[in-house]
Design a protein around this motif. Structure first.
Motif, mmCIF file in Angstrom:
data_model
loop_
_atom_site.group_PDB
_atom_site.id
_atom_site.type_symbol
_atom_site.label_atom_id
_atom_site.label_comp_id
_atom_site.label_asym_id
_atom_site.label_seq_id
_atom_site.Cartn_x
_atom_site.Cartn_y
_atom_site.Cartn_z
ATOM 1 N N LYS A 1 34.019 35.173 39.641
ATOM 2 C CA LYS A 1 34.490 33.798 39.787
ATOM 3 C C LYS A 1 35.304 33.617 41.062
ATOM 4 N N CYS B 1 39.634 35.156 47.470
ATOM 5 C CA CYS B 1 38.442 34.322 47.445
ATOM 6 C C CYS B 1 37.692 34.470 48.772
ATOM 7 N N LYS C 1 41.456 26.198 41.200
ATOM 8 C CA LYS C 1 42.762 26.819 40.978
ATOM 9 C C LYS C 1 43.829 26.213 41.886
ATOM 10 N N TYR D 1 35.609 27.573 42.439
ATOM 11 C CA TYR D 1 36.641 28.123 41.565
ATOM 12 C C TYR D 1 37.988 28.181 42.288
#
Length: 612
Positions: free
Chosen positions: A558, A608, A568, A564
């Motif tokens: 994720k 990420c 967040k 995603y």
């Protein structure tokens, strides 16, 4: 068949100039990279490419001469519903960016099929590689020959001279300059394709008195049939067949095809890789809009005198070249520009295929079995580029003997992509999928998609499902026995509309012919994908797939997804404003209201795949 015009010296000069510049790019990169002898530099451009050239190269890789010649003819015969592919492109880019790019870029692989061995086993990798090589060699031969045949019969341009010149030039710059040469010639060839389309569109608009008359003619002729929401899966083109089926087909191209994956993995960062996909979306829309509007121009010019029905062209692919030679023959060089655009499409597709074939052969078939230095691998890569280029030219010669099998071969190219997409989806999204399930799913999916695809070629769909829109020849003005005034505006007193579907004897057709074999060709890929995933999951569950452990780097996490990370980020900002989250100076999070439900909101964008 009458010929409206023929090439003049200026046309040949423009066409030759396109070939010379393409070859010069290969020489340039062979010279500038002469001190770098690694296979990685040759096949992957040193993984230093940036977003803009890669985005144009992604667009050019599968924008072939078929796009330049066939898409407008498709709109001319069936209407502008083709424009709906623009919606499927959006989904394709999102899925590719969010699902496939993070995994492939993290692994830093050269061959897409290397992933299959890491995730499943070597047998799966070899089968995937073999399928890719077969479909690509077959397809590239067709991409070289088909436009050469159409243009030869219309412009009088020498057939085999065009085939060999384009094939040799393409092989030359692939062998000399590697991926960098392929990418930068793609950039140049995209410009030529757009210029070719615009030359036809601008002249048509001037000839017809503006854009609005063309739109009006198309509307009255039923060509603006874009929003057709018929759910019948047997209909050739509807909103559903194009958006659903088109999405599966193009995800199999952008998500897993070696020619495309090799480009965004060659970017200097994952941000550039993702940016190249989104910039590529703008290019795809531009080419699609040009090809659709060119089809509407084609209809507007010939609405009262259909060249195909009149027997003055022998195939729909010749309609655009006829229009070019009709309306641009008084402008020396412009017909050559359009022909250069068509062949630029062929060059970009074939060069991408040759480079991808060399990459998978080196990575999947040579390196696992032979220990070599990088310098030797580089020379082998160049040799393979030359061999595959010669093989594609030979395949073009074989295509000339295949006749009606050409369409079947093109369909098979799409059909193979569906099961392969299902295989990669199993590996990336289903951690419990094992090698037994993967192989079973791939084989069963391939059998089912080939079954429906080949059956559809043998038992053609019923005429009602493939009937073109009405075409007329009542406005034709035959001035002599050998020429036709194509742009005649003479209107018939009683229009006679002729459809071009020949009568068909349906006696003896099997029951499947009117159902299974009559499915829209755009559904062949979804059938293969869904079958491969379903069978793969079932076999994996029955063979203990839930007990296996898979490395996290081989599946999608994720944290890999931009969506995603953004979710967040927004969630944390909202909680800060509402007082439910407080960040102290030392970075420790304190939660208001002692609510444990908000204890999972830690945001670390450095994990990420986007810049923090």
């Amino acid at each position: 068949m009458s010929v409206v015009g023929s090439f003049v010296a200026g046309d040949y000069v423009v066409f030759a100039l396109m070939l010379v510049i393409s070859a010069a790019v290969g020489v340039y990169y062979a010279w500038t990279d002469r001190g770098r002898g690694s296979a990685g530099d040759f096949l992957m451009g040193g993984r230093s490419l940036t977003a803009v050239p890669v985005s144009l190269s992604l667009m050019a890789s599968f924008t072939s001469a078929i796009t330049v010649l066939s898409n407008p003819a498709e709109v001319y015969r069936y209407g502008a519903s083709f424009l709906l592919f623009g919606l499927s492109y959006i989904i394709v880019v999102l899925v590719t960016s969010e699902v496939f790019v993070p995994v492939f870029y993290r692994l830093a692989i050269t061959s897409t099929y290397e992933y299959l061995e890491l995730r499943f086993n070597r047998a799966t990798r070899l089968l995937g590689t073999l399928l890719f090589i077969i479909q690509t060699v077959l397809y590239t031969g067709i991409v070289i020959y088909t436009p050469a045949l159409a243009l030869n019969q219309v412009t009088g341009m020498d057939l085999w001279g065009a085939v060999f010149s384009t094939g040799v030039v393409c092989t030359f710059y692939c062998t000399m300059g590697g991926l960098k040469a392929v990418v930068w010639t793609d950039v140049f060839q995209v410009g030529i394709m757009l210029a070719g389309f615009l030359s036809v569109i601008i002249r048509s608009v001037v000839l017809q008195g503006g854009v609005l008359p063309i739109i009006s003619d198309s509307h009255h002729g039923g060509r603006l049939n874009i929003w057709d929401f018929d759910m019948n899966p047997l209909r050739r083109h509807t909103f559903w067949t194009i958006t659903v089926g088109g999405t599966f087909i193009w995800v199999s191209v952008y998500g897993i095809n070696q020619a495309q994956v090799q480009r965004y993995i060659a970017c200097k960062s994952i941000t550039h890789a993702r940016m190249s996909l989104y910039l590529n979306l703008l290019g795809l829309w531009s080419i699609l809009l040009c090809s659709v509007f060119a089809g509407l121009c084609l209809y507007s010019v010939y609405k009262n005198c259909d060249p195909w029905t009149a027997g003055l062209v022998s195939a729909p692919d010749q309609l655009m070249p006829y229009l070019v030679m009709d309306i641009l023959r008084d402008y020396p060089g412009l017909p050559g520009l359009f022909v250069a655009a068509a062949y630029s499409g062929s060059l970009s597709t074939v060069s991408s295929s040759i480079n991808a074939l060399a990459a998978v052969t080196v990575e999947d078939l040579i390196k696992p079995h032979m220990q070599m230095s990088e310098k030797h691998l580089s020379w082998i890569s160049k040799g393979l580029s030359f061999i595959y280029g010669a093989l594609c030219i030979g395949m073009a010669g074989l295509s000339s003997l295949m006749g009606g099998a050409l369409q079947a071969a093109i369909s098979i190219f799409g059909i193979i992509g569906g099961p392969l997409l299902g295989l990669f989806t199993l590996g990336i999204l289903c951690p419990f999928a094992n090698s037994k399930g993967a192989l079973s799913g791939l084989l069963v999916g391939l059998v089912v998609s080939l079954w429906v695809g080949i059956g559809a070629q043998i038992f053609l769909p019923s005429p009602e499902m493939r009937r073109p829109l009405a075409l007329s020849t009542e406005g034709c003005n035959f001035t002599t026995t050998h020429s036709l005034n194509w742009t005649s505006t003479a209107l018939p007193t009683e229009p006679s509309f002729i459809t071009t579907v020949p009568p068909e004897n349906i006696d003896g057709r099997p029951l499947l012919a009117d159902n299974w074999y009559s499915l829209s060709y755009l559904y062949f890929s979804p059938i293969g994908t869904i079958t491969a995933i379903s069978v793969g999951l079932l076999v994996s569950l029955l063979s203990g797939g839930l007990k296996q452990k898979v490395e996290s780097r081989l599946t999608l996490k994720k944290e890999d997804m931009i969506s995603y990370c953004l979710f967040k980020f927004v969630k944390e900002r909202v909680m800060r404003r509402t007082g439910k989250l407080d960040l102290t100076k030392d970075g420790e999070k304190k939660f208001g209201n002692n609510n444990p439900a908000f204890c999972d909101v830690e945001l670390d964008l450095t994990k990420c795949s986007v810049p923090p």
